[in-house]
Design an enzyme around this catalytic site. Structure first.
Site, short mmCIF file in Angstrom:
data_model
loop_
_atom_site.label_atom_id
_atom_site.label_comp_id
_atom_site.label_asym_id
_atom_site.label_seq_id
_atom_site.Cartn_x
_atom_site.Cartn_y
_atom_site.Cartn_z
N LYS A 12 3.26 0.69 3.14
CA LYS A 12 2.86 -0.35 4.10
C LYS A 12 3.00 -1.66 3.37
O LYS A 12 2.63 -1.76 2.19
CB LYS A 12 1.39 -0.18 4.47
CG LYS A 12 1.14 0.49 5.77
CD LYS A 12 -0.33 0.30 6.15
CE LYS A 12 -0.81 1.48 6.94
NZ LYS A 12 -2.23 1.66 6.92
N ARG A 57 -2.48 -2.15 -3.56
CA ARG A 57 -3.76 -1.49 -3.29
C ARG A 57 -3.80 -0.20 -4.10
O ARG A 57 -2.89 0.63 -4.01
CB ARG A 57 -3.84 -1.17 -1.80
CG ARG A 57 -5.11 -0.45 -1.49
CD ARG A 57 -5.19 -0.10 -0.03
NE ARG A 57 -6.51 0.44 0.24
CZ ARG A 57 -6.86 0.98 1.37
NH1 ARG A 57 -6.01 1.04 2.36
NH2 ARG A 57 -8.07 1.44 1.54
N HIS A 97 -13.01 1.91 0.14
CA HIS A 97 -13.00 0.83 1.16
C HIS A 97 -13.66 -0.44 0.63
O HIS A 97 -14.08 -1.30 1.42
CB HIS A 97 -13.76 1.24 2.44
CG HIS A 97 -13.11 2.34 3.22
ND1 HIS A 97 -13.84 3.28 3.88
CD2 HIS A 97 -11.83 2.63 3.46
CE1 HIS A 97 -13.04 4.13 4.49
NE2 HIS A 97 -11.80 3.74 4.24
N ASN A 128 -10.24 5.79 10.71
CA ASN A 128 -9.93 7.20 10.53
C ASN A 128 -10.68 7.73 9.30
O ASN A 128 -11.30 8.77 9.33
CB ASN A 128 -8.42 7.36 10.40
CG ASN A 128 -8.03 8.80 10.44
OD1 ASN A 128 -8.65 9.61 11.13
ND2 ASN A 128 -7.04 9.14 9.65
N GLY A 129 -10.63 6.96 8.22
CA GLY A 129 -11.57 7.16 7.11
C GLY A 129 -12.74 6.21 7.39
O GLY A 129 -12.52 5.13 7.92
N GLU A 182 -7.88 -6.35 4.62
CA GLU A 182 -7.78 -5.96 3.21
C GLU A 182 -6.57 -6.61 2.53
O GLU A 182 -6.63 -6.99 1.37
CB GLU A 182 -7.69 -4.43 3.12
CG GLU A 182 -9.01 -3.77 3.47
CD GLU A 182 -8.88 -2.32 3.87
OE1 GLU A 182 -8.35 -2.04 4.96
OE2 GLU A 182 -9.31 -1.46 3.09
N ARG A 200 -12.16 14.51 8.02
CA ARG A 200 -13.00 14.85 6.86
C ARG A 200 -14.43 15.15 7.30
O ARG A 200 -14.96 14.48 8.20
CB ARG A 200 -13.03 13.67 5.88
CG ARG A 200 -11.74 13.52 5.09
CD ARG A 200 -11.73 12.25 4.26
NE ARG A 200 -10.75 11.32 4.76
CZ ARG A 200 -10.60 10.07 4.33
NH1 ARG A 200 -11.38 9.60 3.40
NH2 ARG A 200 -9.66 9.30 4.83
N HIS A 203 -17.58 0.40 7.91
CA HIS A 203 -16.12 0.46 8.04
C HIS A 203 -15.81 1.78 8.75
O HIS A 203 -15.84 2.84 8.13
CB HIS A 203 -15.47 0.40 6.65
CG HIS A 203 -13.97 0.52 6.68
ND1 HIS A 203 -13.13 -0.54 6.40
CD2 HIS A 203 -13.17 1.56 6.97
CE1 HIS A 203 -11.88 -0.14 6.52
NE2 HIS A 203 -11.87 1.13 6.87
N LEU A 204 -15.57 1.69 10.06
CA LEU A 204 -15.38 2.90 10.86
C LEU A 204 -13.93 2.99 11.34
O LEU A 204 -13.57 2.38 12.34
CB LEU A 204 -16.34 2.91 12.06
CG LEU A 204 -17.83 2.65 11.76
CD1 LEU A 204 -18.65 2.68 13.04
CD2 LEU A 204 -18.37 3.65 10.75
N MET A 239 -10.28 8.85 17.62
CA MET A 239 -11.49 8.57 18.40
C MET A 239 -11.19 8.28 19.87
O MET A 239 -12.00 8.60 20.74
CB MET A 239 -12.25 7.40 17.75
CG MET A 239 -13.58 7.13 18.35
SD MET A 239 -14.64 8.61 18.41
CE MET A 239 -15.57 8.43 16.90
N ASN A 297 0.88 -1.17 0.00
CA ASN A 297 0.00 0.00 0.00
C ASN A 297 0.92 1.22 0.00
O ASN A 297 1.48 1.59 1.03
CB ASN A 297 -0.89 -0.02 1.25
CG ASN A 297 -1.89 1.13 1.25
OD1 ASN A 297 -1.86 1.99 0.37
ND2 ASN A 297 -2.76 1.13 2.23
P1 AMP Z 1 -8.13 2.71 11.37
O1 AMP Z 1 -8.12 3.88 10.42
O2 AMP Z 1 -8.99 1.59 10.91
O3 AMP Z 1 -6.74 2.28 11.78
O4 AMP Z 1 -8.81 3.25 12.75
C1 AMP Z 1 -8.25 4.28 13.47
C2 AMP Z 1 -9.29 4.79 14.46
O5 AMP Z 1 -9.67 3.72 15.35
C3 AMP Z 1 -8.77 5.93 15.33
O6 AMP Z 1 -9.75 6.97 15.42
C4 AMP Z 1 -8.63 5.25 16.69
O7 AMP Z 1 -8.81 6.15 17.76
C5 AMP Z 1 -9.75 4.25 16.65
N1 AMP Z 1 -9.58 3.24 17.70
C6 AMP Z 1 -8.63 2.28 17.81
N2 AMP Z 1 -8.78 1.58 18.96
C7 AMP Z 1 -9.86 2.12 19.60
C8 AMP Z 1 -10.52 1.87 20.84
N3 AMP Z 1 -10.10 0.91 21.67
N4 AMP Z 1 -11.59 2.63 21.16
C9 AMP Z 1 -12.01 3.62 20.34
N5 AMP Z 1 -11.43 3.90 19.17
C10 AMP Z 1 -10.37 3.19 18.79
#
Ligand code: AMP
Length: 396
Positions: free
Chosen positions: A14, A90, A179, A210-211, A383, A240, A207-208, A283, A7
């Site tokens: 990555k 990717r 995604h 950062n994006g 992925e 965003r 799919h929650l 988050m 990626n």
């Molecule tokens: P990703 O882009 O899929 O790597 O997800 C990143 C997001 O997941 C960031 O906003 C992190 O804060 C959130 N995240 C990871 N672990 C936790 C957790 N234990 N509780 C709440 N949010 C989390």
């Protein structure tokens, strides 16, 4: 067979090296800050991490370092680069051209370049990664897997914007989504978990990360998705803004004296959780601040939850029902309370969580109450595995 999954981003690469016989990860790593001071590589093998800090001027040097690290006598996992049978890349935007993964040739590269107008931040570095790997691993087949491919099944009335039709004809302005690899993976997995053919199911995949995006998967196909022409539309994300009245864009540009690039930057990098809370795009930080009574962090959290709920409701209406809801990616897999809030007060749709089952992080689990009409699952996305499987299928 060993497949390297890449990626390639604007300043990072990555990677995962996957043994396809067992589908196990031999090594995974990240080269970051390419072309910037402080560039480094970190690699993990069987839980053991190594870090190399050195100047990495460009993606070519970065990829050479990846190969050196993978083949290193002490820390490596293969003895020669020739053991890599294929490289799966990717690629974010395949536009109207690609509805599945393909073996890369000159024509594919030209189309990826053409689609860069729709993903200017992503496609150029994706292509750079491909070209570097072609040069360094001429023996290995290069395969492209597109984030947009799964969404190519959306019907016309869903993917079109109600703009003058000529804009679609002239510039391919329409919804593409993103995604896709993740939505497809978790939709297939949930059907398997439910022991039902995916063709018989209506699934909403969330799919929650950062994006973030939500997809309505009807009879195994993407029917609608919250990201649009670019990954900006839809949910409230880390930085965003997601959905916005389009008239707000020229209004803000005029009031704040911003040019198109500056406006784009504001919506993509300064908005979302970060923009509302003024604290962070992460988050976990938002959750902690909200728990300490920070009102803007609480507002950001409530807006995030509300937007996901809104999409669940509208996709349920669009599909005339829903059989399963899936949570995945960093937030979806880990944020226990947030899942609870998203699913609260949805009992009129037949959605009820079991708070004991929901007390889970990062493991495939059914979290709905026994009496819930709709099954709710946490399913960790993968992925890289989808990209590797697609590459294997193509070279087989
Ligand atoms: P990703 O882009 O899929 O790597 O997800 C990143 C997001 O997941 C960031 O906003 C992190 O804060 C959130 N995240 C990871 N672990 C936790 C957790 N234990 N509780 C709440 N949010 C989390």
């Amino acid at each position: 067979m060993k497949i390297l999954v890449i990626n390639s981003g604007s300043s990072s690469i990555k990677y995962q090296l996957i043994n396809m016989k067992s589908e196990s990860v031999l090594a995974k790593g990240l080269v970051e800050r390419i072309g910037i001071e402080g560039s480094r590589l970190e690699q993990e093998v069987n839980g053991e991490e190594i870090e190399i800090e050195q100047e990495i001027a460009d993606h070519g040097v970065g990829m050479e370092l990846v190969i050196d690290t993978l083949t290193n006598k002490e820390t490596g996992v293969i003895s020669s680069v020739d053991e890599i049978n294929a490289v799966g890349h990717r690629v974010v935007q395949g536009g109207k051209y690609f509805d599945k993964s393909v073996i890369i040739d000159q024509d594919v590269k030209e189309k990826i370049e053409e689609c860069a107008t729709l993903a200017p931040l992503h496609n150029p570095p994706n292509l750079m990664g491909i070209e570097v790997c072609e040069e360094l691993m001429p023996h290995a087949k290069q395969i492209a897997t597109f984030d947009s491919a799964f969404h190519q099944t959306m019907p016309e009335e869903i993917y079109m914007y109600a703009l003058p039709y000529e804009l679609y004809e002239k510039h391919d302005i329409r919804r593409y989504g993103a995604h896709g690899t993740s939505h497809k993976f978790v939709a297939k997995k949930v059907a398997k978990e439910m022991s039902q053919p995916i063709e018989d199911l209506k699934i909403i995949t969330c799919h929650l990360g950062n994006g973030a995006s939500v997809t309505a998967v009807k009879n195994g196909k993407s029917y609608d998705t919250s990201m649009g022409l670019t990954p900006l539309e839809g949910l409230v994300m880390g930085t965003r803004c997601g959905d916005l009245d389009p008239a707000a864009v020229p209004f803000i540009m005029e009031k704040e004296d911003l040019n198109p690039q500056e406006m784009d930057d504001l919506m993509n990098n300064e908005s979302g959780l970060k923009g509302i809370s003024g604290i962070s795009s992460d988050m976990r930080d938002i959750g902690e601040a909200a728990a300490e009574g920070n009102e803007r962090a609480q507002l950001a959290l409530d807006m995030f939850v509300g937007r996901v709920k809104k999409y669940i409701g509208s996709y349920t209406a669009e599909m005339n029902g829903v059989d399963a809801i899936v949570f995945t990616a960093g937030i979806g897999e880990n944020a226990i309370e947030l899942r609870e809030q998203i699913c609260s007060n949805l009992d009129y749709l037949g959605i009820e969580l079991d708070s004991v089952k929901n007390d889970v992080r990062g493991a495939t689990t059914e979290i709905s109450a026994d009496e819930s009409n709709v099954k709710v699952y946490v399913i960790p996305t993968n992925e890289e595995l989808v990209i590797a499987r697609d590459a294997k299928k193509l070279i087989d």
